[in-house]
Design an enzyme around this catalytic site. Structure first.
Site, PDB file in Angstrom:
ATOM      1  N   ASP A  98       0.857  -1.177   0.000  1.00 26.81           N
ATOM      2  CA  ASP A  98       0.000   0.000   0.000  1.00 26.81           C
ATOM      3  C   ASP A  98       0.902   1.239   0.000  1.00 26.81           C
ATOM      4  O   ASP A  98       2.104   1.138   0.224  1.00 26.81           O
ATOM      5  CB  ASP A  98      -0.879  -0.026   1.254  1.00 26.81           C
ATOM      6  CG  ASP A  98      -1.795   1.180   1.354  1.00 26.81           C
ATOM      7  OD1 ASP A  98      -2.325   1.600   0.312  1.00 26.81           O
ATOM      8  OD2 ASP A  98      -1.958   1.707   2.462  1.00 26.81           O
ATOM      9  N   LYS A  99       0.326   2.401  -0.274  1.00 23.85           N
ATOM     10  CA  LYS A  99       1.126   3.632  -0.282  1.00 23.85           C
ATOM     11  C   LYS A  99       0.932   4.425   1.002  1.00 23.85           C
ATOM     12  O   LYS A  99       1.854   4.593   1.793  1.00 23.85           O
ATOM     13  CB  LYS A  99       0.750   4.508  -1.487  1.00 23.85           C
ATOM     14  CG  LYS A  99       1.512   5.839  -1.529  1.00 23.85           C
ATOM     15  CD  LYS A  99       0.966   6.776  -2.593  1.00 23.85           C
ATOM     16  CE  LYS A  99      -0.379   7.352  -2.225  1.00 23.85           C
ATOM     17  NZ  LYS A  99      -0.320   8.299  -1.066  1.00 23.85           N
ATOM     18  N   PHE A 103     -12.884  20.056  -6.362  1.00 22.76           N
ATOM     19  CA  PHE A 103     -11.971  19.222  -7.144  1.00 22.76           C
ATOM     20  C   PHE A 103     -12.658  17.904  -7.499  1.00 22.76           C
ATOM     21  O   PHE A 103     -13.346  17.299  -6.685  1.00 22.76           O
ATOM     22  CB  PHE A 103     -10.704  18.935  -6.331  1.00 22.76           C
ATOM     23  CG  PHE A 103      -9.712  18.061  -7.041  1.00 22.76           C
ATOM     24  CD1 PHE A 103      -8.707  18.616  -7.816  1.00 22.76           C
ATOM     25  CD2 PHE A 103      -9.783  16.686  -6.942  1.00 22.76           C
ATOM     26  CE1 PHE A 103      -7.795  17.814  -8.475  1.00 22.76           C
ATOM     27  CE2 PHE A 103      -8.878  15.875  -7.594  1.00 22.76           C
ATOM     28  CZ  PHE A 103      -7.876  16.436  -8.372  1.00 22.76           C
ATOM     29  N   THR A 130      -2.600   1.273  -4.644  1.00 20.96           N
ATOM     30  CA  THR A 130      -3.105   2.371  -3.823  1.00 20.96           C
ATOM     31  C   THR A 130      -4.443   2.858  -4.351  1.00 20.96           C
ATOM     32  O   THR A 130      -4.738   2.730  -5.544  1.00 20.96           O
ATOM     33  CB  THR A 130      -2.092   3.541  -3.792  1.00 20.96           C
ATOM     34  OG1 THR A 130      -2.650   4.634  -3.074  1.00 20.96           O
ATOM     35  CG2 THR A 130      -1.741   3.999  -5.197  1.00 20.96           C
ATOM     36  N   ASP A 189      -5.113   5.981  -4.162  1.00 22.30           N
ATOM     37  CA  ASP A 189      -4.869   7.405  -4.405  1.00 22.30           C
ATOM     38  C   ASP A 189      -4.870   7.733  -5.895  1.00 22.30           C
ATOM     39  O   ASP A 189      -4.919   6.853  -6.760  1.00 22.30           O
ATOM     40  CB  ASP A 189      -3.524   7.804  -3.791  1.00 22.30           C
ATOM     41  CG  ASP A 189      -3.590   9.211  -3.197  1.00 22.30           C
ATOM     42  OD1 ASP A 189      -4.387  10.014  -3.708  1.00 22.30           O
ATOM     43  OD2 ASP A 189      -2.856   9.489  -2.239  1.00 22.30           O
ATOM     44  N   ARG A 212      -5.953   4.117  -7.810  1.00 25.06           N
ATOM     45  CA  ARG A 212      -7.418   4.063  -7.764  1.00 25.06           C
ATOM     46  C   ARG A 212      -7.909   2.623  -7.658  1.00 25.06           C
ATOM     47  O   ARG A 212      -8.853   2.219  -8.324  1.00 25.06           O
ATOM     48  CB  ARG A 212      -8.032   4.745  -8.989  1.00 25.06           C
ATOM     49  CG  ARG A 212      -7.876   6.257  -9.020  1.00 25.06           C
ATOM     50  CD  ARG A 212      -8.565   6.880  -7.833  1.00 25.06           C
ATOM     51  NE  ARG A 212      -8.513   8.343  -7.847  1.00 25.06           N
ATOM     52  CZ  ARG A 212      -8.846   9.086  -6.807  1.00 25.06           C
ATOM     53  NH1 ARG A 212      -9.211   8.520  -5.677  1.00 25.06           N
ATOM     54  NH2 ARG A 212      -8.784  10.393  -6.855  1.00 25.06           N
ATOM     55  N   LYS A 247      -7.269  -5.061  -5.189  1.00 30.18           N
ATOM     56  CA  LYS A 247      -5.961  -5.392  -4.624  1.00 30.18           C
ATOM     57  C   LYS A 247      -5.840  -6.896  -4.407  1.00 30.18           C
ATOM     58  O   LYS A 247      -4.825  -7.511  -4.751  1.00 30.18           O
ATOM     59  CB  LYS A 247      -5.758  -4.650  -3.297  1.00 30.18           C
ATOM     60  CG  LYS A 247      -5.595  -3.142  -3.424  1.00 30.18           C
ATOM     61  CD  LYS A 247      -5.344  -2.506  -2.057  1.00 30.18           C
ATOM     62  CE  LYS A 247      -5.142  -0.994  -2.164  1.00 30.18           C
ATOM     63  NZ  LYS A 247      -4.855  -0.377  -0.855  1.00 30.18           N
ATOM     64  N   ASP A 294      -6.616  -2.688   3.418  1.00 32.26           N
ATOM     65  CA  ASP A 294      -5.560  -3.580   2.939  1.00 32.26           C
ATOM     66  C   ASP A 294      -5.750  -5.017   3.409  1.00 32.26           C
ATOM     67  O   ASP A 294      -4.978  -5.894   3.028  1.00 32.26           O
ATOM     68  CB  ASP A 294      -4.192  -3.078   3.426  1.00 32.26           C
ATOM     69  CG  ASP A 294      -3.894  -1.662   2.964  1.00 32.26           C
ATOM     70  OD1 ASP A 294      -4.157  -1.368   1.787  1.00 32.26           O
ATOM     71  OD2 ASP A 294      -3.409  -0.857   3.776  1.00 32.26           O
TER      72      ASP A 294
END
EC number: 7.6.2.1
Length: 1099
Positions: free
Chosen positions: A420-421, A585, A718, A720, A800, A806, A830
């Site tokens: 994972d990040k 955003f 990740t 993100d 994403r 995962k 995770d």
């Protein structure tokens, strides 16, 4: 007042209003400006559709429900089962499949799955629930008081080795098949089962204690009589729970009310998506408007929810986890069984099938049963327990916990590491690093210059204001005395800092001075607005970093609500700005904007910031933006382009009219709104470029470099954004500076996927960056091709990614490569990835303990993974391989001696050694030296860390293979033959001396073979050698009756006088030397002619 409040789900969800079954519920953090207030998790956002309470439908948010993977159940992992046919299928696991199928059928019959259906939950009235719901308790245990013994026995006897010895032991109750004493078979089997049950009982008790700790957490429950404290396990469906600030939410909840006037609350979904940033949620308007908390009981409301639905989180698995080495040894055990059957058939054939040959066949099977050593399981299990103890005692990796004691050797065979990040590689703490104005750049060491510019700028501005100047910026007259360059830079810094301080979605939050009761929950007078008491909350940690930086240089955000915000200048003056419009955003637009009006000057300004790819076409022409963005990206910084545009009152009114009409459109509303916003996003003035760094965990770069040098391929998975993931991949050196990065373009169909895969195929030695939606499309049509290409990359970044994706990626790697995988993460999102991998590592960090508790190994920092794999993984695998093969050798050599003995005496099915000799041979005579192999090591820890390339050899599985197994078989046959034939040749006239000579030589041979196998001596190894030898010598005085050749058949006993003669000593020594010396010579020649990879380093 309405009688009912229905909840209409926009998206299917598993909902239990206000409190649900925490056994499969997520944990959240809630926060707000006050200490009280009911919270709900990010699965719901309830909006008011009407101002009237009785017409108010409660709506779920579009974010939907992300269900139950966030709890910390230590669930097992799935295993691939291969189909076989006929007898091979039955021998190789078919019997286990049949047993499992029968058990599953019985379980389904005894416990029918409850049909899931929609439910109606009354607020504050659990007794009104139509059905009984499960307790809100976490249960992480594998067994209960009734299933413990059957469960442990099943887990043991599903292995071929233990099942075989159970059958052998039971056969001794048949008089015609009885070989020796019952305890020679049942004592070892009972010892193995006792050790296993004790270990399982200890693990089960630890799980019980962890569950009890989590279930005993106290929460405030609101009742008609007031607040009461309840344990989280006692929360019922329908209860009203008050969640304090920074407290984890104990179950699925609907957000009814908060201490904030506006009904807003910031929640964190770190156990769902791994993101530790705060997300703004709004309470149900009708319940938020109630005068007091007690009124929640007077409205007589209920929540209606659809039946539970599976969503992106799910667990898969079997009952337990088994390492690859256990599976390999199980295969070797089956090979030994086939050799056992073949040898028995040969003996009966050479007998000529005389008499009841089938009985003789079974007796030979029992005589040679030591070919399959029952002590193998107990030695390996005790060895694994020792490895776990060593790992947890390692002072270089403090806080490491081994939660699964069955697979420590898996750490030494990993090929793919999936990480994972956020929270794993990074700390998720953003630090402002760079401000670039085009002609000048400011770093961390020159921020004081910016602070001086801001102080001078605002002091000049307010000095002019006091002189009846209405300008909100420094006047030209006041700056006429300064150089032109200075004036230009100062003005640009002023505008850039102001833009950064205004263009965001950050809210300052202040702590309360004292606890606030429900009746006075809106008492803002108790709040402290000092700088020390201020914290910032936003949906993005980047924005918090930017606002914190503007505060550090003198321009501070002190207050914000839905319509205005206030900034404090270095001189303490307050600047007020009205918020006219906000454009949040989105992942599509990659930018956010805000239109504000300066209350002191009535100037309207449109500020915008975003990614360079989105902003480059919006800002005015420049020749530096693209180059500087690239430079910052190479440093691993997250860049944002900031721009502004001044609007007249007429321009803004025109925009507002068109914007309002677009929002009211029935058809193509989104497109029309975007078109109106884009009409003002033209020729904007470029103000600055910011660079923010997501701080890496300590020593992440050297740890990743070590893993890469060890031949481990690292994939970063990740949730993100793509840009963020790419920046971290660069800054952490997951992707080296010399490597290219191929960013997989978004694809939505098969044709696009085909073209993009072909483009990627032409790239060589480049890292791959791919988004989750594109990955899903490619896996749908070109699964094999994508995995094949990705496996050739030095590094892969998947952004994403949902938790299910995962886990899917982990399984794909296992299926397509057959290599061992390891997953490491720190959040509840995770857990699925950790459970799917062959080896799961959890980091106990900011995102809670879910990943840590669900993993096989728990560490406190990412950098510890290097020592965990290079040192402990290496040692565990090497030691287990040596221990397993030596225990097999110990059984093979004595079985070879039995075969030679039976062959010499006309293939008689008579045992060579009886009673305690057989028990003692595998226990007190050889157990300690053999088990001392768990202390052996081929290279020192410092050398293993300095040369991680040594790890590559382990992944090839050469320490335990059919080749090494065959070598040990040949050694056993040679030594067994020498020992038995030597004893028969040298016994002279006293036939009784055969057992004494051969058994003594056998014990000495085993002790010398342990010494031959050891690579690094430990003082305990020396003690074990002499202790075992001493035990044997001492036992000669007590066990003389066992040294006869078949006590009943021959009636011979040990001649005590003979063992003290020189004749006995030289005969034993001669046989031992002949059996061992050639092996020592071969080992010496091999080290000289073909030394192992580590030998040069150790020398």
């Amino acid at each position: 007042m309405a009688d009912q409040i229905p909840l209409y789900p926009v998206r299917s969800a598993v909902v239990a209003a206000l409190a649900a079954n925490r056994k499969r519920a997520a944990y959240y953090s809630a926060t707000g400006s006050g200490p009280g207030g009911e919270r709900h998790n990010s699965r719901y956002q309830l909006e008011d559709e009407s101002s009237h309470l009785d017409e108010m439908p409660l709506m779920m948010s579009e974010e939907g429900f992300e269900n139950d993977e966030s709890d910390y159940h230590t669930l097992p992992r799935a295993r691939v089962t291969y189909r076989r046919r006929g007898i091979e299928w039955l021998v190789c696991g078919g019997w286990k499949f049949l047993c499992t199928s029968c058990c599953d059928w019985l379980i389904n019959v005894c416990r029918r799955k409850k049909e899931l259906k929609a439910r109606t939950v009354w607020l504050g009235c659990p007794e009104k629930c139509e059905e009984k719901y499960p307790r809100n308790s976490i249960k992480n245990q594998k067994y209960n008081i009734f299933t413990f013994i059957p469960g442990v026995l099943y887990e043991q006897f599903k292995f071929f080795l233990n099942l075989y010895f159970l059958v052998v032991s039971c056969s001794q109750f048949v008089p015609a098949l009885k070989i020796g004493y019952l305890y020679t078979y049942w004592a070892p089997l009972g010892f193995v089962l006792a050790v296993t049950m004790i270990r399982e009982a200890v693990d089960e008790f630890r799980r019980f204690q962890r569950d009890k700790e989590m279930n005993s957490q106290l929460y405030s429950k609101l009742t008609i009589r007031g607040k009461v404290q309840v344990k989280s396990s006692d929360i019922q469906v329908g209860d009203l729970i008050i969640v304090e600030k920074n407290q984890r939410i104990p179950s699925d909840m609907v957000f009814l009310r908060t201490s904030e006037k506006t009904g807003s609350c910031f929640i964190r979904t770190d156990q769902l998506d791994g993101e530790t940033d705060w997300k703004l949620k709004v309470a149900v308007s009708c319940t938020q408007r109630l005068p007091a908390l007690g009124d929640l009981f007077s409205i007589n409301a209920y929540v209606y929810a659809q039946k539970p639905q599976l969503d992106i989180h799910s667990f898969e698995g079997t009952f337990t986890r088994v390492g690859l080495l256990d599976l390999e040894l199980n295969q070797l055990t089956k090979a030994l069984f086939l050799a056992l059957v073949a040898l028995s058939v040969v003996m009966v054939t050479l007998q000529g099938f005389v008499g009841p040959w089938y009985r003789n066949l079974f007796r030979f099977l029992l005589l040679f049963s030591y070919i399959i050593p029952i002590s193998l399981r107990v030695n390996l299990d005790m060895g694994k327990a020792a490895y776990g103890w060593m790992i947890m005692r390692d002072e270089h990796i403090p806080g490491t916990v081994v939660r699964t004691s069955t697979i420590p050797e898996e750490l030494g065979r990993l090929v793919y590491l999936l990480t994972d990040k956020t929270g794993t590689l990074t700390q998720n703490e953003m630090i402002f690093k760079r401000l670039h104005l085009g002609t000048v750049s400011y770093g961390t060491d020159t921020m004081d210059e910016i602070q001086n510019h801001i102080i001078n700028s605002y002091s000049q501005m307010f000095s002019q204001t006091s002189g009846n100047s209405t300008s909100s910026t420094p006047s030209r007259k006041s700056q006429s005395s300064t150089p032109k360059v200075r004036k230009s830079v100062s003005s640009r810094i002023h505008e850039a800092v102001k833009a950064i301080a205004l263009c965001h979605n950050v809210t300052p939050v202040y702590e309360s001075r004292a606890g606030v009761t429900g009746e006075t929950e809106y008492a803002e007078v108790d709040q402290d607005f000092s700088d020390e008491n201020r914290t910032y909350q936003a949906s993005s940690p980047d924005e918090v970093a930017l606002v914190q930086w503007t505060e550090s240089v003198g321009l501070t955000l002190v207050n914000r609500d839905l319509t205005s915000m206030q900034l404090k200048t270095p001189g303490g003056q307050i600047l007020t700005y009205s918020i006219l419009q906000i454009f949040p955003f989105t992942s599509e637009s990659k930018r956010m904007g805000i239109i504000v009006r300066d209350e002191s000057t009535a100037e309207i300004t449109f500020y915008m910031k975003g990614a360079d790819v989105a902003m480059s076409s919006i800002v005015q022409y420049n020749d530096w933006l693209e180059e500087e963005c690239g430079n910052m990206a190479r440093e691993g910084l997250r860049t944002l382009v900031v721009a502004k545009k001044s609007l007249t009152e007429e321009q803004y009114q025109d925009f507002e009219n068109r914007y309002s009409q677009a929002k009211l459109s029935i058809h193509d509303r989104t497109l029309k709104v975007a078109a109106v916003v884009e009409s003002v996003e033209r020729e904007m003035e470029l103000l600055c470029l910011t660079g923010v760094e997501d701080q890496l965990q300590a020593d992440v770069r050297p740890a990743l470099e070590m893993l890469r040098n060890a031949g481990i391929k690292i994939w970063m998975l990740t949730g993100d954004k793509l840009e963020t993931a790419t920046c971290i991949a660069k800054s952490s050196h997951l992707v080296s500076r010399t490597q290219d990065i191929h960013i997989f373009r978004p694809v939505t169909n098969r044709g696009e996927a085909h073209l993009e895969l072909n483009a990627f195929r032409r790239k060589h030695d480049c890292a791959l960056v791919i988004a989750g939606d594109s990955l899903e499309v490619c896996l749908k049509y070109y699964e094999h091709e994508l995995v094949e290409l990705a496996c050739q990359c030095p590094a892969v970044v998947c952004c994403r990614c949902s938790p299910t994706q995962k886990a899917h990626i982990v399984k794909l790697l296992q299926q397509h490569t057959g290599k061992r995988t390891c997953a490491i993460g720190d959040g509840g999102n995770d857990v699925s990835m950790i459970q799917a991998a062959d080896c799961g590592i959890g980091i106990e960090g900011k995102e809670g303990k879910q990943a840590s508790l669900a993993a096989d190994f728990s560490i406190t920092q990412f950098k510890h993974i290097g020592r965990l794999l290079m040192v402990h993984g290496r040692n565990s695998y090497k030691r287990s391989a040596a221990l397993g093969q030596f225990v097999m050798h110990r059984g093979l050599i004595i079985s070879t001696m039995q075969a030679v003995f039976s062959s010499v005496f006309y293939f008689a099915s008579v045992p060579l050694y009886q009673g305690f000799l057989m028990v003692g041979y595998a226990t007190i005579y050889t157990m300690f030296p053999v088990f001392s192999l768990v202390l052996d090591q081929d290279v020192k820890p410092e050398m293993a860390l300095l040369y991680p390339e040594l790890y590559k050899d382990l992944t090839k599985g050469r320490s335990l293979s059919f080749k090494t197994f065959l070598i040990w078989v040949l050694i056993s046959i040679y030594q067994g033959g020498i020992l038995m034939y030597g004893a028969l040749v040298l016994f002279e006239s006293e036939f009784v001396h055969v057992v004494a000579i051969s058994f003594t030589a056998l014990i000495l041979t085993e002790l010398l073979m342990v010494a031959l196998t050891i690579r690094t001596w430990h003082w305990l190894m020396v003690v074990a050698e002499f202790l075992s030898l001493g035990c044997y010598v001492a036992s000669l005085a007590f066990l003389n009756e066992y040294f006869g050749i078949g006590r009943v058949s021959f009636g011979a006993f040990l001649d005590v006088a003979f063992i003290t003669t020189v004749t006995f000593l030289w005969k034993v020594s001669a046989i031992t030397v002949v059996s061992c010396l050639p092996l020592y010579i071969l080992k010496y020649l091999k080290r000289k002619l073909s030394p192992p990879s580590y030998s040069k380093l150790t020398s």
